[in-house]
Design an enzyme around this catalytic site. Structure first.
Site, PDB file in Angstrom:
ATOM      1  N   VAL A   1      10.226 -10.273 -38.204  1.00  0.00           N
ATOM      2  CA  VAL A   1       9.174  -9.322 -37.825  1.00  0.00           C
ATOM      3  C   VAL A   1       7.872  -9.642 -38.570  1.00  0.00           C
ATOM      4  O   VAL A   1       6.778  -9.654 -37.986  1.00  0.00           O
ATOM      5  CB  VAL A   1       9.600  -7.862 -38.119  1.00  0.00           C
ATOM      6  CG1 VAL A   1       8.457  -6.896 -37.857  1.00  0.00           C
ATOM      7  CG2 VAL A   1      10.808  -7.485 -37.278  1.00  0.00           C
TER       8      VAL A   1
ATOM      9  N   THR B   1      12.201  -0.917 -39.673  1.00  0.00           N
ATOM     10  CA  THR B   1      12.896   0.235 -39.090  1.00  0.00           C
ATOM     11  C   THR B   1      13.511   1.049 -40.220  1.00  0.00           C
ATOM     12  O   THR B   1      14.413   0.577 -40.920  1.00  0.00           O
ATOM     13  CB  THR B   1      13.988  -0.259 -38.112  1.00  0.00           C
ATOM     14  OG1 THR B   1      13.346  -1.063 -37.121  1.00  0.00           O
ATOM     15  CG2 THR B   1      14.712   0.896 -37.451  1.00  0.00           C
TER      16      THR B   1
ATOM     17  N   PHE C   1       8.648  -3.187 -31.469  1.00  0.00           N
ATOM     18  CA  PHE C   1       9.615  -3.220 -30.364  1.00  0.00           C
ATOM     19  C   PHE C   1       9.807  -4.648 -29.863  1.00  0.00           C
ATOM     20  O   PHE C   1      10.045  -4.893 -28.697  1.00  0.00           O
ATOM     21  CB  PHE C   1       9.139  -2.296 -29.234  1.00  0.00           C
ATOM     22  CG  PHE C   1       9.010  -0.853 -29.658  1.00  0.00           C
ATOM     23  CD1 PHE C   1      10.126  -0.024 -29.724  1.00  0.00           C
ATOM     24  CD2 PHE C   1       7.779  -0.320 -30.030  1.00  0.00           C
ATOM     25  CE1 PHE C   1      10.019   1.299 -30.137  1.00  0.00           C
ATOM     26  CE2 PHE C   1       7.660   1.002 -30.445  1.00  0.00           C
ATOM     27  CZ  PHE C   1       8.786   1.817 -30.506  1.00  0.00           C
TER      28      PHE C   1
ATOM     29  N   LYS D   1      11.873   4.803 -32.599  1.00  0.00           N
ATOM     30  CA  LYS D   1      12.345   3.421 -32.749  1.00  0.00           C
ATOM     31  C   LYS D   1      13.882   3.365 -32.661  1.00  0.00           C
ATOM     32  O   LYS D   1      14.458   2.564 -31.927  1.00  0.00           O
ATOM     33  CB  LYS D   1      11.840   2.854 -34.083  1.00  0.00           C
ATOM     34  CG  LYS D   1      12.516   1.601 -34.538  1.00  0.00           C
ATOM     35  CD  LYS D   1      12.197   0.425 -33.624  1.00  0.00           C
ATOM     36  CE  LYS D   1      13.155  -0.711 -33.883  1.00  0.00           C
ATOM     37  NZ  LYS D   1      12.693  -1.996 -33.497  1.00  0.00           N
TER      38      LYS D   1
ATOM     39  N   ASN E   1      16.335   1.672 -29.416  1.00  0.00           N
ATOM     40  CA  ASN E   1      17.413   0.694 -29.570  1.00  0.00           C
ATOM     41  C   ASN E   1      18.767   1.296 -29.197  1.00  0.00           C
ATOM     42  O   ASN E   1      19.589   0.646 -28.550  1.00  0.00           O
ATOM     43  CB  ASN E   1      17.447   0.160 -31.005  1.00  0.00           C
ATOM     44  CG  ASN E   1      16.459  -0.985 -31.186  1.00  0.00           C
ATOM     45  OD1 ASN E   1      15.759  -1.366 -30.246  1.00  0.00           O
ATOM     46  ND2 ASN E   1      16.391  -1.545 -32.377  1.00  0.00           N
TER      47      ASN E   1
ATOM     48  N   CYS F   1      19.579  -5.994 -34.897  1.00  0.00           N
ATOM     49  CA  CYS F   1      19.007  -4.641 -34.780  1.00  0.00           C
ATOM     50  C   CYS F   1      19.959  -3.616 -34.177  1.00  0.00           C
ATOM     51  O   CYS F   1      20.221  -2.588 -34.806  1.00  0.00           O
ATOM     52  CB  CYS F   1      17.728  -4.710 -33.955  1.00  0.00           C
ATOM     53  SG  CYS F   1      16.555  -5.877 -34.647  1.00  0.00           S
TER      54      CYS F   1
ATOM     55  N   LYS G   1      23.008  -2.503 -36.441  1.00  0.00           N
ATOM     56  CA  LYS G   1      22.581  -1.802 -37.662  1.00  0.00           C
ATOM     57  C   LYS G   1      21.898  -0.479 -37.314  1.00  0.00           C
ATOM     58  O   LYS G   1      22.121   0.528 -37.991  1.00  0.00           O
ATOM     59  CB  LYS G   1      21.671  -2.758 -38.449  1.00  0.00           C
ATOM     60  CG  LYS G   1      20.409  -2.225 -39.005  1.00  0.00           C
ATOM     61  CD  LYS G   1      19.636  -3.292 -39.717  1.00  0.00           C
ATOM     62  CE  LYS G   1      18.305  -3.619 -39.077  1.00  0.00           C
ATOM     63  NZ  LYS G   1      17.360  -2.535 -38.930  1.00  0.00           N
TER      64      LYS G   1
HETATM   65  C1  UGA Z   1      16.121  -5.386 -29.745  1.00  0.00           C
HETATM   66  C2  UGA Z   1      15.207  -4.525 -28.851  1.00  0.00           C
HETATM   67  O1  UGA Z   1      15.340  -4.930 -27.479  1.00  0.00           O
HETATM   68  C3  UGA Z   1      13.741  -4.652 -29.295  1.00  0.00           C
HETATM   69  O2  UGA Z   1      12.920  -3.794 -28.519  1.00  0.00           O
HETATM   70  C4  UGA Z   1      13.645  -4.253 -30.771  1.00  0.00           C
HETATM   71  O3  UGA Z   1      12.309  -4.392 -31.258  1.00  0.00           O
HETATM   72  C5  UGA Z   1      14.555  -5.151 -31.591  1.00  0.00           C
HETATM   73  O4  UGA Z   1      15.915  -5.019 -31.112  1.00  0.00           O
HETATM   74  C6  UGA Z   1      14.436  -4.737 -33.044  1.00  0.00           C
HETATM   75  O5  UGA Z   1      14.760  -3.583 -33.352  1.00  0.00           O
HETATM   76  O6  UGA Z   1      13.931  -5.532 -33.847  1.00  0.00           O
HETATM   77  P1  UGA Z   1      16.762  -7.982 -29.831  1.00  0.00           P
HETATM   78  O7  UGA Z   1      17.735  -7.607 -30.905  1.00  0.00           O
HETATM   79  O8  UGA Z   1      15.883  -9.154 -30.050  1.00  0.00           O
HETATM   80  O9  UGA Z   1      15.768  -6.753 -29.528  1.00  0.00           O
HETATM   81  O10 UGA Z   1      17.632  -8.281 -28.531  1.00  0.00           O
HETATM   82  P2  UGA Z   1      17.777  -7.716 -27.047  1.00  0.00           P
HETATM   83  O11 UGA Z   1      17.069  -8.583 -26.097  1.00  0.00           O
HETATM   84  O12 UGA Z   1      17.477  -6.283 -27.002  1.00  0.00           O
HETATM   85  O13 UGA Z   1      19.355  -7.930 -26.822  1.00  0.00           O
HETATM   86  C7  UGA Z   1      20.310  -7.303 -27.664  1.00  0.00           C
HETATM   87  C8  UGA Z   1      21.709  -7.654 -27.237  1.00  0.00           C
HETATM   88  O14 UGA Z   1      22.055  -7.033 -26.007  1.00  0.00           O
HETATM   89  C9  UGA Z   1      21.965  -9.146 -27.025  1.00  0.00           C
HETATM   90  O15 UGA Z   1      23.175  -9.485 -27.679  1.00  0.00           O
HETATM   91  C10 UGA Z   1      22.099  -9.306 -25.527  1.00  0.00           C
HETATM   92  O16 UGA Z   1      22.916 -10.370 -25.155  1.00  0.00           O
HETATM   93  C11 UGA Z   1      22.702  -7.971 -25.144  1.00  0.00           C
HETATM   94  N1  UGA Z   1      22.457  -7.572 -23.737  1.00  0.00           N
HETATM   95  C12 UGA Z   1      21.187  -7.365 -23.305  1.00  0.00           C
HETATM   96  C13 UGA Z   1      23.546  -7.358 -22.891  1.00  0.00           C
HETATM   97  O17 UGA Z   1      24.714  -7.519 -23.290  1.00  0.00           O
HETATM   98  N2  UGA Z   1      23.299  -6.931 -21.606  1.00  0.00           N
HETATM   99  C14 UGA Z   1      22.052  -6.727 -21.133  1.00  0.00           C
HETATM  100  O18 UGA Z   1      21.900  -6.334 -19.960  1.00  0.00           O
HETATM  101  C15 UGA Z   1      20.958  -6.951 -21.995  1.00  0.00           C
END
Ligand code: UGA
Length: 453
Positions: A12, A121, A149, A201, A205, A257, A260
């Site tokens: 971040v 966060t 985000f 926030k 999530n 994220c 946690k």
């Molecule tokens: C997430 C949030 O989407 C961000 O908005 C937030 O800022 C961030 O956490 C944070 O708190 O720092 P991120 O952890 O980078 O972002 O990943 P995501 O794209 O949200 O995916 C999270 C998980 O969900 C991944 O393992 C992905 O494979 C899974 N996922 C996502 C699914 O299993 N199905 C879906 O339809 C979408």
């Protein structure tokens, strides 16, 4: 142009510092980890994030971005962003000791009236509590909550084209000062109190994680009744009140994220005496998905001597080298515990994976991982797996089981080739020539892929 400081050169912090510099500000990023700082100064980035190296080195060359471990260098800053980690602590509550430490370290150096902007966060009430610390009061520091985000893999774009900039502040003047920093972005500014910003926030999530766990729960019903979870998700996602994002079933959510934050919100709620059955179920369903995938593989390996599983993809999602909370690693560990040899491939995350799980056999390309394997688990939908030559895969593997942990492979085609295709809620009838599963990456209309995730 404002003089800004960012504390923490993690994922971040680096994205924030680089993007703020890109907006034209002069930014000093403070990192106290000597090795990380040395690497940055030598031009090496500690994380893989698309578009970030160009932004960092471009702005460093223009004299707008600096890295240091010397808090003295924040003396000119008008605003200081805190972007240090808040890992899971005791009982899953967020551990804010790095935030506290950062605040105490900066106070002796910060100029009077500086804005202290919390990006990390943090549990609800943290910004309020920091603002009441005697040295903070004495230095006239105003504390603001400005949650991020960003998604890994698209973090630069998310920062520069945000859906909203949330400013949790107690004075109109503070809101105005923060808004000025972001003025060149076309973004809706949402001005609220600090506690609402902090809770928003966690809620964002947790709600995204809830959608995934929910569709995963439904995927088991789809399997039981021989319906197609992709079609179900597409149909419900077409309802504007629901929307198509985060409805792809599979191994579930990982990362640094969601796990946690869901835990932290659950523990914080318990401390306030709030009953949170949904949050608990969301977490439990996610654990069960991994268990379910491991069991599918163990069942498929029954009776085989010295079984081998190839896991393709260990990053928690594509376009990152991050393996924190990675479903692939949990499953690999379970398989290793059952006497299975596990080989893994990932285009970017192998080094991080072997740091976590030393016993794992890392392979430089997918085919080498698949050599003689009895089963394949596709755990991360990297684009390069889209072009696997499945005839070659069939010749390379010893067995025929393919577990599609992300519901992205063409199950009908794989079945025709003689594979035993297993998915998360895709129906048998489509594997028998009565239809076809879509290909990897974005081809499940409105469910997977760019712009909808
Ligand atoms: C997430 C949030 O989407 C961000 O908005 C937030 O800022 C961030 O956490 C944070 O708190 O720092 P991120 O952890 O980078 O972002 O990943 P995501 O794209 O949200 O995916 C999270 C998980 O969900 C991944 O393992 C992905 O494979 C899974 N996922 C996502 C699914 O299993 N199905 C879906 O339809 C979408």
């Amino acid at each position: 142009m404002e003089q800004l400081a960012v504390l923490g050169a993690g994922y971040v912090g680096l994205v924030t510092a680089a993007c703020l510099a890109e907006l034209g500000h002069r930014v000093t990023c403070i990192e106290v980890d000597g090795r990380r700082l040395m690497a940055l100064k030598a031009g090496q980035l500690p994380i893989y994030e698309r578009g970030l190296p160009e932004l960092i080195w471009g702005n460093a060359q223009r004299g707008r971005l600096f890295f240091s471990d010397d808090f003295g260098e924040i003396a000119d800053a008008d605003a200081i962003f805190v972007a240090v980690p808040t890992p899971s602590g005791e009982n899953g509550e967020a551990d804010i000791s790095f935030v506290r430490q950062a605040v105490y370290s900066l106070i002796p150096h910060a100029k009077r009236g500086v804005l202290l902007i919390i990006k990390s966060t943090v549990p609800v009430g943290t910004a309020d509590r920091i603002s009441q610390l005697p040295p903070v009061l004495k230095a006239g520091i105003e504390v603001v909550s400005n949650p991020e985000f960003l998604r890994q893999g698209t973090a630069v774009r998310d920062f520069l084209q945000p859906e909203r900039v949330v400013i949790g502040a107690e004075s109109a003047q503070a809101v105005e000062r923060v808004a000025r920093i972001y003025a060149s972005l076309e973004a809706s500014i949402v001005s609220v109190d600090r506690r609402s910003a902090e809770l928003a926030k966690y809620t964002a999530n947790a709600l995204l994680a809830t959608r995934i766990s929910f569709i995963n729960e439904i995927s088991h019903i789809a399997t039981a009744v021989n319906a197609d979870i992709d079609d179900v998700a597409r149909i419900v996602g077409m309802d504007r009140r629901i929307g198509p994002a985060f409805l792809r079933s599979g191994l579930g959510w990982g990362g640094s994220c969601f796990p946690k934050d869901v835990l932290a919100l659950t523990s914080a709620a318990a401390r306030y005496g709030c009953h949170t059955p949904i949050l608990r179920a969301v977490y439990e369903i996610n654990e069960l998905q991994r268990e379910h995938a491991a069991q599918l593989l163990i069942d498929a390996l029954h009776g085989i001597d010295d079984p081998i599983v190839a896991v393709l993809g260990v990053a928690f999602k594509p376009n990152t080298d991050d393996v924190r909370g990675s479903p692939a690693l949990t499953i690999a560990e379970r398989l290793l515990g059952n006497g299975v040899t596990v080989r893994i491939h990932d285009p970017f995350a192998l080094v991080n994976a072997s740091d976590v799980l030393a016993r794992i056999d890392c392979r430089p390309d997918p085919y080498s991982a698949l050599e003689g394997a009895d089963a394949l688990l596709l755990a991360t939908e990297w684009e390069e797996y889209e072009t696997l030559d499945w005839t070659l895969v069939r010749e390379t593997m010893r067995g025929k089981t393919v577990v599609d942990g992300r519901n992205v492979l063409n199950g009908g085609h794989l079945t025709e080739l003689g594979f035993r295709y297993r998915s998360f809620g895709r129906p048998e009838h489509k594997l028998n020539g009565n239809g076809t599963h879509h290909n990897i990456n974005g081809s499940i209309p409105g469910v997977a892929g760019e712009g909808v995730e």
